[in-house]
Write an enzyme that holds these catalytic residues in place. Sequence first.
Site, short mmCIF file in Angstrom:
data_model
loop_
_atom_site.label_atom_id
_atom_site.label_comp_id
_atom_site.label_asym_id
_atom_site.label_seq_id
_atom_site.Cartn_x
_atom_site.Cartn_y
_atom_site.Cartn_z
CB CYS A 62 -10.42 2.16 1.34
SG CYS A 62 -11.36 1.46 -0.04
CB SER A 66 -0.61 0.19 1.46
OG SER A 66 -2.05 -1.56 1.26
CG HIS A 79 -12.65 1.57 4.76
ND1 HIS A 79 -11.87 -0.08 3.30
CD2 HIS A 79 -11.60 1.74 5.21
CE1 HIS A 79 -11.24 -0.46 4.05
NE2 HIS A 79 -10.91 0.61 5.09
#
Lengths: 368, 622
Positions: free
Chosen positions: B384, B326, B371
């Site tokens: 997310c 991420s 989310h």
Amino acid sequence: MAIRPAEERDLFSRLHIDAPLVGGVLVLCSLGLVVLYSASDETREVVINQALRMLLGMGCMIAVAQLNPSRLARWAPMFYLAGMALLVACFLFGTGRGAHRWLTIGPVRFQPSEIMKIAVPLTVAWFLSDKILPPRLPITLVALGIILVPGAFIAEQPDLGTAILVMAAGVYAIFFSGVSWKLIGAAGALGVCAAPLVWFTMHDYQRQRIITLFDPTQDPLGTGYHIIQAMIAVGSGGAYGKGWLNGTQSHLEFLPEHATDFIFAVYCEEFGFVGVLIMLAAYSLVLARGLQIAAMAQDSFGRLVAASLTLTLFTYIFVNMGMVIGQLPVVGVPLPMVSYGGTSLVTILTGLGILMSIQTHRRFIVES
Amino acid sequence: MSLLPELKEPERESRLFLSRIWFSVAAMFLGMLVIVGRLAELQIVNHEHYTTLSQENRLKVVPIPPTRGLIYSRDGVLLADNRPSFSLEVVPEGIKNLEDRVAALRKLVRIDDDELDRFHDELKQKRRFDTVPLKTGLTEEEVAIFSERRHLFPGFSIVGHLSRYYPLGEQTAHLVGYVGRISEEELKSIDPGNYAATTHIGKDGVEKSWEGVLHGEVGYQHVEVNAQGRVLRVVERKPPVQGSDIYLSLDTTLQKIAIEALGEEKGAIVAIEPGSGGVLAFVSNPSYDPNEFVNGISRALYSSLRDSPSRPLYNRALQGQYPPGSTIKPMMALAGLDYGTRTPSDHVFCPGWFALPGDEHHYRCWLKWGHGTVDLTRSIAESCDVYYYSLAKDLGIDRMSSFLAKFGLGRATGVDLPGEPNGLLPSREWKRRTRKLPWFPGETLINGIGQGFMLASPLQLAHAAAIIANRGMVVVPHVVGQIEDPLTHTATQAGVYEREKVQLRSPQFWNDVINGMVEVVHGKTGTARKSGEGAAYRFAGKTGTAQLFGIAQDKTVKNEDVQKALRDHALFISFAPVDDPQIAVAIIVENGGSGSGTAAPIARKLFDHYLGAKAANGNSSG
């Protein structure tokens, strides 16, 4: 005197091999390997390596000998132009320690100036061969041009030693074409006048080598060191030498470049004056045979090529030995067939192959 | 004058040629005579003179090695020192029963079998009159013991010289590297003249990449030696020029804090000063003691290092290849804004999974229950995955790979350390070339969250973080800050090399994304909010988790259940302070679980120290 057609020749001639030349080459190469074993501090790989290069060189020699001289004459200008292209490429993209000498194409790395050692005399001979000899002044000047252009490029590399040797080979061809002594004298005088000019365009290290020649003791730690150590090696060898593998000058590392340019000093130290006479006899055999081939050649091209290549070979020998015994400046000229290294070996043997080609392709044979 | 064309006259030509041949015969004869005469003069007439010269007066050129430049950190801590050391050396020539003498010597001085093997190897390579080291690093006691019995060992001698020593040992091994004996291979690529007296050469790290600066120039001593090779007097001396000292941009205190923060964990930490590209901390854990390599490491120790499962010799910071996970999301977000695919307020609904039209496969978000509605800031703060699956689908792989390339992914950063890999930034063309396969749409999604094929080193990630911190300015990272001439004490600043700036359509996009990264640590729902609590400054970061293995579609696996070796790698990139970035970091903890739990707290420790120390210095000087 009897004249026989060329068809009735012995086996060697039919194989285009000249026995005296090959004999001389074998003797010199053997001497070279023997002294190299000592000069390389008894490194077997170096000797095997050099032997392989000798085989390659002899392969080239025999291959070239198969070609008819007329074909060599036709190829000469192409050879020359290719060499010139490579010299220009060298000038633009060459590599080497501070000098534009080496050209790398794929895995092969070579000095194009080496090609010119043969291409220049061949081309001059080809150019003069169909002219009326002795050549008149304009013709002579064109021939000089053929010599000077590559000469200038090689001198620019900067490799003055090779440049002079390449130009000498071409000038010899002009000399043998019979230009008048007056012209030779005038050129000589011009050369003497131009000498100061050359002096000022030289690199510092080149000037240093010449100064050192006249007085080696002036610079006992730099260039003079080479000359002094070489002379000690030669002198301490005496009449019979210190014996094979016993030369202290090279084994204790006093002698620089002792496997390549200064190998003659190792030879002198270990085999003495008698050994040197044997080596000189072998060289004399090759040189005498070369001049004989030139004298027996049946056309202008063959004569000029054979004579100028032979005189060039003598020049290499003389310059290298003169350097080792402190009579000529230190220039990077190897001793033909004896010094360690492949490039010059192949060039020299190819040149001898041309001599054999000229000798064995004669149309008729004169017997006394 | 004749008007007839001139014709070749073979007779005359021939005659002339023969006369020239005879002339050259004469010239050659004369030349030979000169040579023979000169040789007779040297070898017969003056033979005795030269024999005397050759026996007694021997001028030898002895090269003197230059002293290698020292390596310091930016805070003046010595990282590579030259220390006097004694070694026992042998000149085999003239020793009658070498093996016997060596055996006798082993009773006095400790010589391992390894050292003995190396001695015999070297003995074969060198010539009989060359010096061969038998034992290096003698203790003072051993020197004394040998000196007393010296007369029993002709040809053996104790030589004092300088030996490289790394005071911080394993703390800086992966950065500074080490020197070792010059190998056959290396011998071919160095100037033999300049290395005539040098025994060691840089093998890794700064020692290798800055070899040319550290080495210096060889000196010469012209000495007179007698027939046995013993030096009689020094004729002339040209002193060597010592190598230049090098100051790294490394901050040793920060380095120590980083090492302590990693503790026993495997991983890497790289900290960069964004404005200059100077590397402030460079940790790869576990490490090794470079001092063992200087005079030849023992085989047992080397194989234990090489075969250790934690791979201490592996430079994770420079050469580690990790999926960035991420941590690439801020760059993906910038791509979305710059290509106009997203605006900051665009919303994406995250139900916990994403699917491509016509494909049943569920690409899962790390938060199983989703989310909900997510905008740009939240997508970064809460990381997310669905937001980025959708963004990746809209961008497409071609635009993704060309945009991410601007942040140095898939290309070596150009740091002044040897052996930097390129990493891997996948593209359609790359896949066709290496795998002979077309690009599949699903792969775009996976790569959109930094998984799949993508690989980057910790240095590359720190570099990318610095580019974001710089709002697009790309500065090539470097480890050497200054080079100091040891004689004149003049320092030269190592150059700061900038690459083409990352230009966005609007500079505001940087703030949009950086705001998201600030929310990661300072926001109420940020993934690393715990690390931001109570900080005296504001910083920006992004957590990441590199999955090591795929989890089956319908299963949830708790990290505790997974064996430690199979746990995910924890990642964190960050920079601080947000408005005037002084430091950018990338942290990777192998099998650390989550970026927020393991990696982010380390960044906080580094910032607290670095910015705190800076503030303290600022106060005391101002």
